[in-house]
Design a protein around this motif. Structure first.
Motif, PDB file in Angstrom:
ATOM      1  N   MET A 134       0.802  -1.228   0.000  1.00 47.56           N
ATOM      2  CA  MET A 134       0.000   0.000   0.000  1.00 47.56           C
ATOM      3  C   MET A 134       0.834   1.276   0.000  1.00 47.56           C
ATOM      4  O   MET A 134       0.264   2.377   0.012  1.00 47.56           O
ATOM      5  N   TRP A 135       2.147   1.198  -0.042  1.00 52.38           N
ATOM      6  CA  TRP A 135       2.981   2.379   0.167  1.00 52.38           C
ATOM      7  C   TRP A 135       2.678   3.498  -0.826  1.00 52.38           C
ATOM      8  O   TRP A 135       2.715   4.679  -0.468  1.00 52.38           O
ATOM      9  N   ASN A 136       2.381   3.165  -2.054  1.00 50.38           N
ATOM     10  CA  ASN A 136       2.112   4.197  -3.061  1.00 50.38           C
ATOM     11  C   ASN A 136       0.897   5.052  -2.713  1.00 50.38           C
ATOM     12  O   ASN A 136       0.790   6.189  -3.169  1.00 50.38           O
ATOM     13  N   MET A 137      -0.040   4.514  -1.926  1.00 45.91           N
ATOM     14  CA  MET A 137      -1.287   5.224  -1.647  1.00 45.91           C
ATOM     15  C   MET A 137      -1.368   5.757  -0.224  1.00 45.91           C
ATOM     16  O   MET A 137      -2.385   6.338   0.165  1.00 45.91           O
ATOM     17  N   SER A 208      -7.011   8.798  -1.498  1.00 43.88           N
ATOM     18  CA  SER A 208      -6.959  10.172  -1.991  1.00 43.88           C
ATOM     19  C   SER A 208      -5.784  10.378  -2.937  1.00 43.88           C
ATOM     20  O   SER A 208      -5.841  11.242  -3.809  1.00 43.88           O
ATOM     21  N   LEU A 209      -4.734   9.591  -2.810  1.00 47.50           N
ATOM     22  CA  LEU A 209      -3.558   9.764  -3.655  1.00 47.50           C
ATOM     23  C   LEU A 209      -3.746   9.180  -5.057  1.00 47.50           C
ATOM     24  O   LEU A 209      -3.336   9.784  -6.045  1.00 47.50           O
ATOM     25  N   LEU A 210      -4.340   7.996  -5.169  1.00 53.19           N
ATOM     26  CA  LEU A 210      -4.385   7.310  -6.457  1.00 53.19           C
ATOM     27  C   LEU A 210      -5.737   7.359  -7.144  1.00 53.19           C
ATOM     28  O   LEU A 210      -5.866   6.883  -8.275  1.00 53.19           O
ATOM     29  N   ALA A 211      -6.756   7.900  -6.495  1.00 58.14           N
ATOM     30  CA  ALA A 211      -8.056   8.042  -7.156  1.00 58.14           C
ATOM     31  C   ALA A 211      -7.885   8.915  -8.402  1.00 58.14           C
ATOM     32  O   ALA A 211      -7.351  10.020  -8.334  1.00 58.14           O
ATOM     33  N   GLY A 212      -8.306   8.399  -9.533  1.00 60.44           N
ATOM     34  CA  GLY A 212      -8.169   9.132 -10.777  1.00 60.44           C
ATOM     35  C   GLY A 212      -6.898   8.853 -11.545  1.00 60.44           C
ATOM     36  O   GLY A 212      -6.776   9.227 -12.713  1.00 60.44           O
ATOM     37  N   MET A 213      -5.927   8.203 -10.900  1.00 63.60           N
ATOM     38  CA  MET A 213      -4.689   7.847 -11.593  1.00 63.60           C
ATOM     39  C   MET A 213      -4.924   6.615 -12.467  1.00 63.60           C
ATOM     40  O   MET A 213      -5.781   5.773 -12.147  1.00 63.60           O
ATOM     41  N   PRO A 214      -4.173   6.462 -13.567  1.00 59.85           N
ATOM     42  CA  PRO A 214      -4.330   5.266 -14.399  1.00 59.85           C
ATOM     43  C   PRO A 214      -3.841   4.023 -13.668  1.00 59.85           C
ATOM     44  O   PRO A 214      -2.728   3.995 -13.138  1.00 59.85           O
TER      45      PRO A 214
END
Length: 424
Positions: A134-137, A208-214
């Motif tokens: 989960m670190w990316n998010m 919140s960080l990755l919502a909307g990212m490809p």
């Protein structure tokens, strides 16, 4: 097509192993793929060092010191978080410069900083980031556990103890990640995330960080042989296997397994008398397995993929009692070599197991006795399921979902798609 796969190591840790497998699978499909690491353990000519061992120590120690100060000098949680405050100048490495596609994997502990990530994106190449946790998010943690702050913004981080606050280290790193991700999304859009399971992808889309990212879900590659391998089984006993690098890591839920054996002996005495538990992996607490209530043998640490496969070949079921797992490889490997998987219906397990067809998915419960009882029932069900037809279904399912050529093709399709997309 030239692809560089970047991971801290080529052999130590689950991400390292699957990253090297991906490189090998891509090369088998004709892709010029090479791997860049800071901890080289194999003699593969396609694995290269990003720097000297001395050079990596500088950003590694700098990051740890900053974390140590920010968490109130708490050693216990020092390695549960990463901030990417410091890293190597990977954008200058010849393999990165020559690559058409950059594929990031587990790049923490001083390998890649967030500033370094921005410099990679500035090269204008597609950057595919395979997510193993989960670190990316999140702001700084790899597994959020029961914390849900990552869905809005981090801060008041449980891993920072007395130093936690609204604007703590986790909140600051969360903002830095947001600036980079959203800046790329609004700019050239070269960053593409690849969670290895649908569970991880669902979390990413809620964050919140990755919502909307490809985002594209692609599983890890596993060594599935051509043709169903021979299965020996446990012989005189129904042999249940559970293993991990560190078996008593709190995440692995070993107390649930021990309690499950007690419940087996109490509720299912006839089945329990016909069962044997085989465990492997290191133990920090030698008493961690003291309460196992069925026949048991502990093999200790097992090294080498062939030796691990031999354990599965002599097993009848493989169990995972982990509190959370992104995509537990033990269940895939167990399926391939004839062990019926038993695990909880959480994490990436539903990507691997079709309940009562290729394994058993027990319901999770916060109460350890209830959770253990559900696992015990799964062990009994696995004993009833075991047989040639189930082994065939398991092998076919694993081959269809996780075989190296299948996974390589999915990555190639993604790479080609990203290379065709015009820059914005």
């Amino acid at each position: 097509m030239k692809v560089v796969i970047i991971n801290k190591s080529d052999a130590i840790g689950g991400a390292a192993i699957v990253s090297r497998r991906l490189m090998e699978a891509l090369r088998m499909e004709g892709v010029d793929a090479e791997m860049l690491v800071v901890d080289r353990q194999t003699d593969s000519p396609d694995v290269h060092l990003a720097s000297s061992r001395a050079a990596i120590r500088v950003p590694f120690l700098a990051e740890r010191l900053k974390i140590f100060a920010a968490n109130g000098f708490n050693r216990q949680d020092l390695f549960k978080v990463d901030t990417a405050s410091d890293g190597l100048p990977l954008d200058r490495h010849p393999l990165v410069r020559e690559a058409d596609v950059i594929c990031l994997n587990w790049v923490n502990q001083g390998m890649l900083s967030l500033r370094g990530l921005k410099r990679l994106l500035d090269l204008g190449k597609p950057v595919v980031w395979t997510m193993h946790d989960m670190w990316n998010m999140t702001g700084i943690c790899h597994h959020a556990g029961e914390c849900e702050r990552w869905q809005s913004h981090c801060g008041n981080c449980p891993l920072l103890g007395a130093r936690a606050s609204k604007g703590d280290l986790s909140a600051r790193v969360h903002r830095r990640k947001a600036n980079i991700y959203q800046g790329d999304l609004m700019g050239e859009g070269r960053l593409h995330f690849v969670p290895v399971s649908n569970w991880l992808a669902e979390h990413a889309r809620r964050s919140s960080l990755l919502a909307g990212m490809p985002i594209s879900v692609i599983a890890n590659a596993f060594p599935v042989p051509n043709g169903m391998p021979e299965h020996v089984g446990g012989g005189d006993k129904f042999n249940i296997v559970m293993g991990a690098a560190r078996l008593d890591d709190p995440v692995k839920g070993l107390p649930i397994l021990v309690e499950a054996t007690r419940i087996l002996a109490a509720r299912y005495p006839e089945e329990a008398s016909d069962m044997r538990l085989t465990t492997f992996g290191t133990l920090r607490d030698p008493e961690a397995l003291a309460g196992v209530a069925i026949e048991h043998r502990h093999l200790g640490r097992i090294s080498g993929e062939e030796n691990v496969r031999d354990v599965y070949c002599h097993g009848d079921a493989v169990v995972s009692t982990s509190l959370y797992e992104t995509l537990p490889g033990t269940l895939v490997e167990g399926q391939v070599y004839g062990c019926v998987p038993v695990s909880f219906r959480r994490g990436g397990q539903p990507d691997i197991v079709d309940h009562l067809a290729t394994g058993y998915l027990a319901e999770w419960d916060d109460d350890i006795v209830t959770a253990a009882g559900n696992i015990a029932a799964g062990m009994v069900a696995a004993r009833r399921m075991a047989g040639e037809e189930t082994r065939r279904r398991m092998y076919q399912s694993a081959a269809r979902r996780f075989a190296a050529p299948v996974i390589a093709r999915k990555y190639i399709d993604l790479f080609e798609q990203l290379l065709r997309e015009p820059k914005r």
